[in-house]
Design a protein around this motif. Structure first.
Motif, PDB file in Angstrom:
ATOM      1  N   LEU A 256      27.912  52.618 -49.746  1.00 31.97           N
ATOM      2  CA  LEU A 256      27.522  51.397 -49.036  1.00 31.97           C
ATOM      3  C   LEU A 256      26.181  50.895 -49.567  1.00 31.97           C
ATOM      4  CD1 LEU A 256      28.400  52.432 -45.355  1.00 31.97           C
ATOM      5  CD2 LEU A 256      29.911  51.629 -47.196  1.00 31.97           C
ATOM      6  N   GLY A 257      26.194  49.702 -50.141  1.00 37.26           N
ATOM      7  CA  GLY A 257      24.961  49.102 -50.621  1.00 37.26           C
ATOM      8  C   GLY A 257      24.732  49.335 -52.109  1.00 37.26           C
ATOM      9  N   PRO A 258      23.588  48.879 -52.614  1.00 41.30           N
ATOM     10  CA  PRO A 258      23.263  49.045 -54.028  1.00 41.30           C
ATOM     11  C   PRO A 258      23.020  50.504 -54.376  1.00 41.30           C
ATOM     12  CG  PRO A 258      21.401  48.105 -52.844  1.00 41.30           C
ATOM     13  CD  PRO A 258      22.545  48.102 -51.891  1.00 41.30           C
TER      14      PRO A 258
ATOM     15  N   SER B 150      20.639  52.786 -42.021  1.00 40.35           N
ATOM     16  CA  SER B 150      20.712  51.371 -41.649  1.00 40.35           C
ATOM     17  C   SER B 150      22.039  50.761 -42.086  1.00 40.35           C
ATOM     18  CB  SER B 150      19.539  50.602 -42.258  1.00 40.35           C
ATOM     19  OG  SER B 150      19.547  50.698 -43.667  1.00 40.35           O
ATOM     20  N   ALA B 151      22.557  51.185 -43.235  1.00 40.61           N
ATOM     21  CA  ALA B 151      23.859  50.683 -43.690  1.00 40.61           C
ATOM     22  C   ALA B 151      24.970  51.158 -42.758  1.00 40.61           C
ATOM     23  CB  ALA B 151      24.129  51.135 -45.118  1.00 40.61           C
ATOM     24  N   TYR B 152      24.895  52.420 -42.341  1.00 45.79           N
ATOM     25  CA  TYR B 152      25.891  52.916 -41.393  1.00 45.79           C
ATOM     26  C   TYR B 152      25.860  52.096 -40.103  1.00 45.79           C
ATOM     27  CZ  TYR B 152      26.151  57.168 -44.300  1.00 45.79           C
ATOM     28  OH  TYR B 152      26.315  58.052 -45.328  1.00 45.79           O
ATOM     29  N   ALA B 153      24.657  51.816 -39.626  1.00 49.91           N
ATOM     30  CA  ALA B 153      24.530  51.064 -38.374  1.00 49.91           C
ATOM     31  C   ALA B 153      25.006  49.631 -38.540  1.00 49.91           C
ATOM     32  CB  ALA B 153      23.070  51.087 -37.908  1.00 49.91           C
ATOM     33  N   GLU B 154      24.763  49.059 -39.726  1.00 48.77           N
ATOM     34  CA  GLU B 154      25.062  47.646 -39.951  1.00 48.77           C
ATOM     35  C   GLU B 154      26.537  47.379 -40.188  1.00 48.77           C
ATOM     36  OE1 GLU B 154      23.758  44.187 -43.168  1.00 48.77           O
ATOM     37  OE2 GLU B 154      22.449  45.912 -42.833  1.00 48.77           O
ATOM     38  N   TRP B 155      27.177  48.186 -41.053  1.00 47.32           N
ATOM     39  CA  TRP B 155      28.597  47.887 -41.331  1.00 47.32           C
ATOM     40  C   TRP B 155      29.454  49.136 -41.541  1.00 47.32           C
ATOM     41  CZ3 TRP B 155      30.092  47.683 -46.932  1.00 47.32           C
ATOM     42  CH2 TRP B 155      29.007  47.939 -47.811  1.00 47.32           C
TER      43      TRP B 155
ATOM     44  N   GLY C 207      25.622  62.707 -44.155  1.00 49.51           N
ATOM     45  CA  GLY C 207      24.452  62.572 -43.302  1.00 49.51           C
ATOM     46  C   GLY C 207      24.767  63.103 -41.916  1.00 49.51           C
ATOM     47  N   PRO C 208      23.945  62.774 -40.936  1.00 49.18           N
ATOM     48  CA  PRO C 208      24.180  63.259 -39.571  1.00 49.18           C
ATOM     49  C   PRO C 208      25.490  62.704 -39.011  1.00 49.18           C
ATOM     50  CG  PRO C 208      21.945  62.388 -39.820  1.00 49.18           C
ATOM     51  CD  PRO C 208      22.693  62.000 -41.055  1.00 49.18           C
TER      52      PRO C 208
END
Length: 559
Positions: free
Chosen positions: A453-455, A506-511, A531-532
């Motif tokens: 997720l993400g760059p 933050s990526a997990y939370a966002e999408w 991760g957690p």
């Protein structure tokens, strides 16, 4: 004609400095303990192993590890660790005896011509009546021969072959015919008995437990021989000690030094002047791996170095490919050459006891002696059954450490290569990484989809962690790559049953929830998050988890 030689350099006024005048440190080298703590703490803070609030001297706790005997191994030797030097110290100067294992099919003459200096003959593979033919061409008065698990017939056959090198050993290891072996050896002018600590090492024993077993077994042998009229002074000379060395360099050096101190103490209690022990060090088989076998060369080189520095009289280096069950000519050659490199190129054997006097090594040696002597007392008090129960406890603790990767095994539990082919057959001897080897043995064909997720800069840390972890279970991954949204992730998805999300919190939370829902709709049966634990995911993986349990669950989901 004048005898005067002209030219050259003027004679120096003094051949050596005055005592106390030699300074090897420059003006800028006056570093204190606090300076080191500050520098080391800076490194650990950048690695997130210390917080900004931790004091600099917290580096000692962070960098000190404890052996399975409860002995602390500090990152730096300091004067406050000083203890009296070990006595007796190792005295070997010059190359050690390079001993190779020989069994049916081994070209023993070729081994000796190519660097080996003694033979360790596995009697169970060579019948007593074929021993002369097996050793045909060997100069028995030049090359020592040591038998393993022999019958009395093997020992008699060896002695009947003529004059033997005095370092030869008839190889008795249990009580069967022990007195007969001893009398035969006394007549032949060789040793009779091997007190073998490697046996318990290969069952999972700690270093101190192994040394305690050696002492307990030696005491039992001495009692049997004394009852038969062979006094301790003579009996001690009939015994060779065999211990394992691992890639824990300083611990292994201390172990080799400690065994001499303990042996001298046993001789003293027998009323005998200090008798120099003959010590055979064998590089550990449990520390090796059947996968990425060339890493075993690094392990065995460090172990052989430790054995040499620790003063071993004899060293056997296990071939790097031995765990595969197929020892190659290259494997045997490199095993011999490791000693040649250490002795002839690295000059490890030029001086006796090169580690002697070092604060850390002397402290480790003393701690090892104390732990082993205490363990010997427990054997004498509780018996063998209780001893092996304690060995089983150590083995279980080590296996738990390996499973949680607190004790990483390079090429197996860390930095594994899933493309590394499984060996055609594996040696069934116990190895620390057996659980990971079992996972790798029948690697799943299906891959895990790594939904990054993400760059790259944002997801690479967790993506690499997950890739490395899954590889340790023989699981390959298909990576989405740099992504900017759910559509980009799904464009890379190809219907894999198991998906692992890798990104920032933050990526997990966002999408993360959105991409998880879409993946499930497209066929993903199990979603893991690197991760957690995260809401909506079936599993998670992070540092400190039980990797074996996680990989077992993941492989089941891939079926």
């Amino acid at each position: 004609m004048s005898d005067e030689v002209t030219g050259g350099l003027d004679e120096p006024e003094g051949l050596q400095p005055e005592p106390g005048a030699l300074r090897l440190a420059g003006d800028g080298d006056a570093w204190s303990r606090a300076d080191w703590e500050k520098a080391a703490a800076g490194v650990l803070r950048r690695a997130h192993r210390l917080s900004d609030d931790d004091p600099d001297d917290a580096v000692w706790a962070a960098l000190t590890h404890t052996t399975y005997d409860g002995i602390p191994v500090t990152p730096l030797g300091t004067a406050d660790q000083a203890v009296a030097p070990a006595v007796p110290r190792p005295t070997r100067v010059g190359g050690w005896d390079v001993r190779v294992r020989a069994f049916d099919g081994t070209d023993v003459v070729s081994e000796l011509e190519r660097g080996a200096t003694s033979l360790w003959v596995l009697a169970e593979h060579v019948a007593a009546d074929t021993l002369p033919a097996f050793l045909d061409g060997v100069l028995l008065d030049v090359a020592p021969v040591v038998l393993e698990t022999p019958t009395l017939a093997h020992a008699e056959a060896l002695v009947a072959m003529g004059r033997l090198h005095p370092a030869s050993n008839l190889g008795a290891t249990d009580d069967t015919d022990l007195v007969a072996f001893a009398r035969l050896a006394i007549h032949a002018g060789v040793r009779a008995i091997v007190v073998d600590g490697v046996v318990v090492h290969e069952q999972g024993a700690s270093d101190a437990q192994e040394l305690a077993w050696v002492l307990a077994r030696a005491a039992q042998v001495l009692r049997i021989l004394e009852d038969a009229g062979i006094e301790p002074e003579q009996a001690l000379r009939l015994i060779e000690l065999r211990v394992a060395v691992t890639d824990e360099q300083f611990v292994s050096i201390a172990k080799l030094r400690a065994v001499r101190v303990l042996w001298a103490r046993m001789a003293e209690l027998c009323g005998v002047d200090v008798t120099r022990a003959r010590v055979h060090a064998v590089t550990s088989r449990p520390m090796t791996s059947a996968y990425d076998v060339h890493v075993n060369l690094l392990r065995t080189t460090v172990a052989a170095f430790a054995a040499g520095v620790g003063g071993a009289d004899v060293i056997t280096t296990v071939p790097f490919d031995e765990p595969t069950g197929e020892i190659s000519t290259l494997g045997r050659r490199l095993a011999r050459n490791i000693s040649a490199l250490l002795v002839d190129e690295s000059h490890v054997a030029r001086v006796a006891d090169p580690a002697g006097g070092a604060y850390a090594v002397e402290r480790l040696t003393d701690d090892m002696c104390q732990a082993a002597w205490a363990a010997l007392g427990r054997i004498e008090a509780d018996g063998e059954q209780a001893f092996f129960a304690r060995v089983a406890e150590v083995k279980a603790r080590r296996e738990d450490d390996v499973a949680h990767r607190r004790r990483p095994l390079t090429g197996l539990s860390e930095f594994a290569n899933p493309a590394d082919p499984a060996p055609a057959r594996r040696n069934t001897a116990y190895r620390y990484g057996a659980a990971f080897e079992e996972l790798r043995h029948n690697a799943p064909e299906d891959h895990v989809f790594l939904a990054t997720l993400g760059p790259v800069a944002e997801h690479t840390a967790r993506a690499q962690f997950a890739t490395n972890l899954l590889a340790a279970g023989g699981i390959a991954v298909d990576v989405a790559g740099a992504t900017s949204g759910v559509d980009v992730v799904m464009a890379a998805y190809d219907g894999q049953a198991v998906v692992c999300l890798a990104g920032t919190d933050s990526a997990y939370a966002e999408w993360g929830k959105e991409v998880t829902a879409v993946l499930r709709a497209k066929g993903a049966r199990r979603v893991i998050v690197a991760g957690p634990p995260t809401e909506g995911a079936d599993d998670s993986c992070s540092f400190g988890d039980d990797a074996v349990a996680f990989l077992t669950r993941t492989r089941e989901a891939l079926r």
